[in-house]
Scaffold this motif. Structure first.
Motif, mmCIF file in Angstrom:
data_model
loop_
_atom_site.group_PDB
_atom_site.id
_atom_site.type_symbol
_atom_site.label_atom_id
_atom_site.label_comp_id
_atom_site.label_asym_id
_atom_site.label_seq_id
_atom_site.Cartn_x
_atom_site.Cartn_y
_atom_site.Cartn_z
ATOM 1 N N VAL A 1 -8.423 -8.718 123.785
ATOM 2 C CA VAL A 1 -9.214 -9.945 123.839
ATOM 3 C C VAL A 1 -10.360 -9.886 122.830
ATOM 4 O O VAL A 1 -10.639 -10.866 122.129
ATOM 5 N N LYS A 2 -11.002 -8.730 122.710
ATOM 6 C CA LYS A 2 -12.104 -8.573 121.750
ATOM 7 C C LYS A 2 -11.597 -8.763 120.317
ATOM 8 O O LYS A 2 -12.215 -9.458 119.512
ATOM 9 N N ALA A 3 -10.455 -8.170 120.005
ATOM 10 C CA ALA A 3 -9.874 -8.322 118.672
ATOM 11 C C ALA A 3 -9.435 -9.770 118.443
ATOM 12 O O ALA A 3 -9.593 -10.310 117.347
ATOM 13 N N ALA A 4 -8.885 -10.394 119.472
ATOM 14 C CA ALA A 4 -8.459 -11.789 119.363
ATOM 15 C C ALA A 4 -9.658 -12.694 119.073
ATOM 16 O O ALA A 4 -9.574 -13.599 118.233
ATOM 17 N N ASP A 5 -10.773 -12.443 119.750
ATOM 18 C CA ASP A 5 -11.990 -13.220 119.491
ATOM 19 C C ASP A 5 -12.404 -13.106 118.025
ATOM 20 O O ASP A 5 -12.781 -14.094 117.396
ATOM 21 N N ALA A 6 -12.328 -11.896 117.490
ATOM 22 C CA ALA A 6 -12.690 -11.677 116.078
ATOM 23 C C ALA A 6 -11.745 -12.445 115.157
ATOM 24 O O ALA A 6 -12.187 -13.084 114.197
ATOM 25 N N TYR A 7 -10.450 -12.405 115.452
ATOM 26 C CA TYR A 7 -9.463 -13.095 114.618
ATOM 27 C C TYR A 7 -9.662 -14.608 114.680
ATOM 28 O O TYR A 7 -9.605 -15.289 113.652
ATOM 29 N N ILE A 8 -9.883 -15.123 115.867
ATOM 30 C CA ILE A 8 -10.110 -16.562 116.049
ATOM 31 C C ILE A 8 -11.303 -17.012 115.200
ATOM 32 O O ILE A 8 -11.254 -18.043 114.533
ATOM 33 N N HIS A 9 -12.353 -16.235 115.234
ATOM 34 C CA HIS A 9 -13.542 -16.541 114.438
ATOM 35 C C HIS A 9 -13.238 -16.439 112.939
ATOM 36 O O HIS A 9 -13.647 -17.293 112.154
#
Length: 118
Positions: free
Chosen positions: A77-85
């Motif tokens: 989820v943390k990595a996904a948040d970074a990718y989304i941003h």
């Protein structure tokens, strides 16, 4: 590379090919953010999908989805948040697990768990 690492990488390739054959579009493989890694990031229709691939050479020790624990989910989820941003995504997302199973005859089978967590 250890044999289990090679099996895992091969499972990711097979899962990717399987998903592409179902109409998914590959965006990233092995996306890394700090200590986290997302195996596959794909787009399907209007969804951005983060996929954890798990290989099992049988189900004697459990099923694929049972091997994605709370800590792993939190990292994804943390990595996904970074990718989304990073890509400035403003539509819906989903987290899936794809189990890659080898049966006793050596055949490869897949099981997709959509919306596996968040």
């Amino acid at each position: 590379m250890a044999e289990h690492n090679e099996s895992g990488k091969r499972a990711e390739e097979l899962a990717c090919e399987w998903l592409v054959s179902k109409g998914y579009e590959l965006l990233e493989k092995n996306y890394r953010y700090k200590h986290a890694e997302i195996d596959l990031i794909m787009k399907y229709q209007e969804l951005l999908i983060f996929i954890e691939v798990k290989y099992r050479s049988g189900t004697g020790y459990g099923f694929a989805e049972e091997f994605v624990d709370y800590g792993k989910k939190k990292l994804i989820v943390k990595a996904a948040d970074a990718y989304i941003h990073e890509i400035d995504w403003h539509k819906d997302i989903r987290f899936d697990i794809v189990g890659v199973y080898k049966d006793k005859s050596g055949n490869i089978n897949f099981k997709q768990f959509e919306d596996a967590f968040y």
